[in-house]
Design a protein around this motif. Structure first.
Motif, PDB file in Angstrom:
ATOM      1  N   PRO A  47      67.563  79.834  -2.570  1.00 51.40           N
ATOM      2  CA  PRO A  47      67.241  79.652  -4.113  1.00 51.40           C
ATOM      3  C   PRO A  47      67.149  80.605  -4.839  1.00 51.40           C
ATOM      4  O   PRO A  47      67.324  80.504  -6.331  1.00 51.40           O
ATOM      5  N   SER A  48      66.745  81.673  -4.362  1.00 48.66           N
ATOM      6  CA  SER A  48      66.530  82.917  -5.318  1.00 48.66           C
ATOM      7  C   SER A  48      67.838  83.424  -5.962  1.00 48.66           C
ATOM      8  O   SER A  48      67.839  84.311  -6.846  1.00 48.66           O
ATOM      9  N   LEU A  49      69.041  82.903  -5.340  1.00 45.81           N
ATOM     10  CA  LEU A  49      70.412  83.339  -5.980  1.00 45.81           C
ATOM     11  C   LEU A  49      70.616  82.524  -7.258  1.00 45.81           C
ATOM     12  O   LEU A  49      71.445  82.713  -7.891  1.00 45.81           O
ATOM     13  N   ILE A  50      69.671  81.616  -7.640  1.00 48.72           N
ATOM     14  CA  ILE A  50      69.952  80.895  -8.851  1.00 48.72           C
ATOM     15  C   ILE A  50      70.246  81.712 -10.195  1.00 48.72           C
ATOM     16  O   ILE A  50      71.256  81.193 -10.785  1.00 48.72           O
ATOM     17  N   GLY A  51      69.549  82.649 -10.315  1.00 52.67           N
ATOM     18  CA  GLY A  51      69.793  83.474 -11.581  1.00 52.67           C
ATOM     19  C   GLY A  51      71.381  84.136 -11.625  1.00 52.67           C
ATOM     20  O   GLY A  51      72.181  83.783 -12.670  1.00 52.67           O
ATOM     21  N   ASN A  52      71.807  84.636 -10.428  1.00 52.14           N
ATOM     22  CA  ASN A  52      73.136  85.171 -10.202  1.00 52.14           C
ATOM     23  C   ASN A  52      74.007  84.034 -10.151  1.00 52.14           C
ATOM     24  O   ASN A  52      75.268  84.217 -11.052  1.00 52.14           O
TER      25      ASN A  52
END
Length: 399
Positions: free
Chosen positions: A267-272
């Motif tokens: 989920p930390s990829l959401i910004g990308n």
């Protein structure tokens, strides 16, 4: 220098893949990033498709937004544009001053403070979807109402008037209707906004219109018309663009299961992911219209005073000179300075709100429905080729 040609070919508009730019636009860009083309209205103008050339047009004050012809509509009629406060149709110096006043209400800090309310709105809609059970139309139940609620809360639009506002927003974004229909929708919006402004003057709240009413205004610019123009422009733009991104972005993720799996696993990829969605989909599908106020050179091409230009932002965001393998959708791609929010003086004033909203929306949707899947093949979806902003008219999903 390259001089204008005659009998220019039509701008490519047909898409064989609904998630990629129109067929042929890459060939146009490769052959000549600044060239003549014929648009839907029948008028001929300059078409700019290269990334650097589009940026050059959008940042050059020699280009005005007050164009004599509407290139992307069937009749080419330019309806009367609103005045002060309507950022999309203003040039400097009025645009500069008005944007400065409005930008104070769209700071990163203020937008960050909206996160809890956005999360509440998203969760309430997801609760309703879950209770209803699948399949559901995600556009009708989620993509459209969530941005409408967020921006309506920001501007203090009463709950009972929000369905009318959504209806007006859709009518004003069509490009396949005549100028009279668009003008009629604008009149309806004007009536709604006039009543809203009067209510806020009589009883100010903590909404954006009330904040503008109480803003220091030594030059007396912020009158009723300014407030109506500013609210109308921002309400329509913020609602429709974000709604399109939610619907179309979800459709794309569901169509690319490898990328969807990556986002679910990390989920930390959401910004990308949001930045790649913005670049890849660039929903302003027709580009920004400008007219040269003096002779100017763009990419070695002379554009004469009075000639119109379209900065094709979608084509620019797929320029290989800007990003490697542009047709590959990759949420792990290092975010690049895409043009989905425009560039220069008219860059979207609400882009931070849009980013926050999209990150919350996609994170919450995938967390709540980890088995979300399409309930209709992508080939059967109706895409918004008839609207200013590209998207899907409906998106049936289940889980």
């Amino acid at each position: 220098m390259t001089e204008p040609t005659t009998g220019a070919p039509a701008v490519p508009r047909t898409r064989s893949c609904p998630f990629l730019p129109p067929d042929g636009i890459a060939a146009v860009r490769e052959a000549a990033p600044v060239t003549r083309a014929t648009f839907t209205s029948g008028h001929e103008a300059w078409l700019v498709t290269g990334y650097e050339q589009v940026r050059a047009v959008l940042r050059d004050p020699s280009f005005s937004v007050r164009v004599p012809h509407a290139l992307h509509t069937q009749d080419g009629v330019v309806t009367e544009k609103p005045g002060r406060g309507s950022l999309l149709w203003q040039d400097a110096p009025e645009h500069t001053g008005d944007r400065r006043m409005l930008a104070k209400e769209f700071t990163v800090r203020r937008m960050q403070a909206l996160k809890p309310n956005i999360q509440r709105i998203v969760d309430e809609h997801l609760d309703a979807i879950e209770a209803q059970g699948g399949p559901v139309d995600l556009v009708k139940t989620f993509a459209n109402p969530v941005p409408s609620m967020v921006i309506s809360d920001l501007f203090g639009v009463p709950v009972e008037r929000r369905p009318e506002f959504q209806e007006i927003a859709e009518a004003m974004m069509r490009v396949d209707q005549d100028a009279a229909a668009t003008e009629a929708a604008g009149m309806r919006l004007g009536g709604l906004l006039y009543q809203l402004v009067q209510e806020r003057r009589a009883d100010p709240g903590d909404d954006l219109i009330s904040a503008l009413i109480t803003t220091e205004d030594p030059d007396g610019v912020i009158d009723d018309m300014f407030l109506m123009n500013a609210a109308g422009t921002l309400l329509i733009a913020a609602h429709d663009t974000t709604a399109c991104m939610i619907g179309l972005g979800t459709a794309l993720l569901l169509d690319r299961p490898d990328q969807l799996a990556l986002l679910r696993e990390d989920p930390s990829l959401i910004g990308n992911a949001v930045e790649e969605l913005l670049r890849y989909l660039t929903i302003g599908q027709y580009g920004g219209e400008r007219v040269a106020t003096q002779d100017v050179e763009i990419g070695g091409v002379r554009i004469g005073k009075g000639e119109q230009v379209v900065a094709h932002i979608l084509a620019a965001d797929f320029d290989p000179a800007f990003v490697d393998e542009p047709e590959r959708f990759d949420i792990t791609r290092r975010p690049a300075p895409h043009l989905a929010f425009g560039f220069g003086a008219h860059q979207c004033i609400g882009q931070q709100l849009a980013r926050i909203e999209l990150q919350i929306v996609f994170s919450s949707l995938l967390r709540r429905f980890p088995t979300l899947r399409p309930a209709k093949p992508v080939e059967e979806l109706r895409f918004r080729s008839d609207m200013v902003f590209y998207g899907v008219h409906e998106l049936p999903v289940t889980w």
